[in-house]
Design an enzyme around this catalytic site. Structure first.
Site, PDB file in Angstrom:
ATOM      1  N   ASP A 259      -3.844   2.278  -4.943  1.00  0.00           N
ATOM      2  CA  ASP A 259      -2.498   2.219  -4.359  1.00  0.00           C
ATOM      3  C   ASP A 259      -1.889   0.817  -4.503  1.00  0.00           C
ATOM      4  O   ASP A 259      -2.646  -0.148  -4.630  1.00  0.00           O
ATOM      5  CB  ASP A 259      -2.528   2.653  -2.873  1.00  0.00           C
ATOM      6  CG  ASP A 259      -3.259   1.698  -1.964  1.00  0.00           C
ATOM      7  OD1 ASP A 259      -4.396   1.316  -2.286  1.00  0.00           O
ATOM      8  OD2 ASP A 259      -2.709   1.315  -0.926  1.00  0.00           O
TER       9      ASP A 259
ATOM     10  N   HIS B  11      -2.576  -3.213  -3.385  1.00  0.00           N
ATOM     11  CA  HIS B  11      -3.947  -3.082  -2.908  1.00  0.00           C
ATOM     12  C   HIS B  11      -4.928  -2.974  -4.084  1.00  0.00           C
ATOM     13  O   HIS B  11      -6.009  -3.542  -4.070  1.00  0.00           O
ATOM     14  CB  HIS B  11      -4.052  -1.851  -1.999  1.00  0.00           C
ATOM     15  CG  HIS B  11      -5.210  -1.897  -1.058  1.00  0.00           C
ATOM     16  ND1 HIS B  11      -5.517  -0.844  -0.224  1.00  0.00           N
ATOM     17  CD2 HIS B  11      -6.150  -2.853  -0.813  1.00  0.00           C
ATOM     18  CE1 HIS B  11      -6.596  -1.162   0.473  1.00  0.00           C
ATOM     19  NE2 HIS B  11      -6.996  -2.373   0.144  1.00  0.00           N
TER      20      HIS B  11
ATOM     21  N   GLU C  98       2.727  -0.889   4.400  1.00  0.00           N
ATOM     22  CA  GLU C  98       2.444   0.484   3.956  1.00  0.00           C
ATOM     23  C   GLU C  98       3.754   1.215   3.668  1.00  0.00           C
ATOM     24  O   GLU C  98       4.696   1.145   4.466  1.00  0.00           O
ATOM     25  CB  GLU C  98       1.720   1.269   5.061  1.00  0.00           C
ATOM     26  CG  GLU C  98       0.284   0.848   5.334  1.00  0.00           C
ATOM     27  CD  GLU C  98      -0.738   1.578   4.450  1.00  0.00           C
ATOM     28  OE1 GLU C  98      -0.331   2.401   3.597  1.00  0.00           O
ATOM     29  OE2 GLU C  98      -1.937   1.297   4.623  1.00  0.00           O
TER      30      GLU C  98
ATOM     31  N   HIS D 249       0.847  -1.201   0.000  1.00  0.00           N
ATOM     32  CA  HIS D 249       0.000   0.000   0.000  1.00  0.00           C
ATOM     33  C   HIS D 249       0.879   1.246   0.000  1.00  0.00           C
ATOM     34  O   HIS D 249       2.041   1.182   0.388  1.00  0.00           O
ATOM     35  CB  HIS D 249      -0.815   0.101   1.298  1.00  0.00           C
ATOM     36  CG  HIS D 249      -1.645  -1.078   1.635  1.00  0.00           C
ATOM     37  ND1 HIS D 249      -2.996  -1.117   1.399  1.00  0.00           N
ATOM     38  CD2 HIS D 249      -1.339  -2.256   2.237  1.00  0.00           C
ATOM     39  CE1 HIS D 249      -3.482  -2.283   1.833  1.00  0.00           C
ATOM     40  NE2 HIS D 249      -2.494  -2.975   2.348  1.00  0.00           N
ATOM     41  N   TYR D 250       0.273   2.369  -0.356  1.00  0.00           N
ATOM     42  CA  TYR D 250       0.879   3.627   0.071  1.00  0.00           C
ATOM     43  C   TYR D 250      -0.031   4.249   1.103  1.00  0.00           C
ATOM     44  O   TYR D 250      -1.233   3.959   1.151  1.00  0.00           O
ATOM     45  CB  TYR D 250       1.213   4.560  -1.086  1.00  0.00           C
ATOM     46  CG  TYR D 250       0.092   5.148  -1.926  1.00  0.00           C
ATOM     47  CD1 TYR D 250      -1.044   5.701  -1.359  1.00  0.00           C
ATOM     48  CD2 TYR D 250       0.222   5.204  -3.313  1.00  0.00           C
ATOM     49  CE1 TYR D 250      -2.035   6.277  -2.143  1.00  0.00           C
ATOM     50  CE2 TYR D 250      -0.764   5.773  -4.108  1.00  0.00           C
ATOM     51  CZ  TYR D 250      -1.895   6.309  -3.519  1.00  0.00           C
ATOM     52  OH  TYR D 250      -2.868   6.871  -4.283  1.00  0.00           O
ATOM     53  N   THR D 251       0.552   5.120   1.941  1.00  0.00           N
ATOM     54  CA  THR D 251      -0.244   5.693   3.029  1.00  0.00           C
ATOM     55  C   THR D 251      -1.248   6.724   2.510  1.00  0.00           C
ATOM     56  O   THR D 251      -2.330   6.865   3.068  1.00  0.00           O
ATOM     57  CB  THR D 251       0.681   6.369   4.068  1.00  0.00           C
ATOM     58  OG1 THR D 251       1.585   7.223   3.367  1.00  0.00           O
ATOM     59  CG2 THR D 251       1.458   5.335   4.855  1.00  0.00           C
TER      60      THR D 251
END
Ligand SMILES: [Zn+2]
Length: 241
Positions: free
Chosen positions: A144, A134, A92, A27-29
């Site tokens: 993401d 994700h 993340e 994921h990215y935040t």
């Protein structure tokens, strides 16, 4: 590798067996700052978390232990797995994301990610095709870690899958070539084989899945249109599975 322990309360209180871990989800935040991201992921009101967070300098934080189910994937599907929290480790990466100014991931961040992923792959015997973003497992809701995520580089370091398809035609041509019904069917079969869950009857779902596939495997053109190049890439990928 050095891991700094944090604590997020957002996980199932019942432990899981190690053999339930089958996937890694990146994921990215998607938030303004690292601090804000850590605060959200560790706040019980947010109801979201992950197992690991990697900041821009490559520092790794553990928020939830591997043997607990962290809440990072939500409604999702990959191959025979449905709602993947229970079957996955969530990682993340700090990045503002598409909403707040999407930038490239940092080299240090990615090398920590590779180290951590390889450790997990070995420990849980995770299949290469089960290392996903994700957006791959929830294409209707998520984009993401996005098209700047360096999948190809990760695969060079034995994390994930990539293709070796190279066309002799002009890019424009391979993208414009009209596809037959058979082609379309074949493509769907191949995508299902990789793990993507979708139905051709649900048009928005279909378009968003194509986009997710492109974001992952053909980032140069993300338009949700199934073209000849997508077809060839999918075919090439499934040959290796
Ligand atoms: Zn996500």
């Amino acid at each position: 590798m050095k891991i700094t322990n944090f604590f997020s309360p957002n996980y199932d209180k019942k432990k899981r067996a190690p053999n339930l871990v089958k996937m890694i989800v990146f994921h990215y935040t998607g938030m303004q700052s690292e601090r804000e991201s850590l605060q959200k992921l560790c706040n019980s009101n947010s109801q979201v978390s992950c197992h690991y967070l990697i900041n821009r300098n490559g520092k790794v934080f553990r928020l939830v232990q591997d043997n607990y189910i962290a809440w990072h994937a939500g409604k999702s599907c990959w191959g025979k797995y449905i709602n993947l929290n229970k079957n996955s480790i969530g990682i993340e990466l700090v990045n503002k994301g598409h909403q707040f100014g999407y930038t490239s991931f940092k080299k240090k961040q990615i090398s920590s990610l590779i180290k951590l992923s390889r450790k997990l792959i070995k420990k849980y015997k995770i299949k290469k095709k089960n290392i996903v973003g994700h957006s791959d497992i929830a294409p209707l809701r998520k984009i993401d870690p996005g098209e700047k995520f360096p999948w190809k580089y990760l695969v060079k370091n034995k994390v994930g899958i990539w293709h070796s398809y190279k066309s002799n035609f002009l890019k424009k041509h391979r993208r414009l070539k009209v596809l037959t019904k058979q082609d379309k069917k074949k493509f769907i079969k191949n995508l299902n084989k990789i793990g993507y869950c979708f139905s051709i009857k649900n048009t928005p779902f279909f378009i968003k899945t194509i986009k997710s596939f492109q974001r992952h495997f053909r980032k140069e053109l993300i338009n949700g249109i199934l073209d000849h190049e997508c077809l060839m890439i999918a075919q090439n990928l499934t040959k290796k599975l």
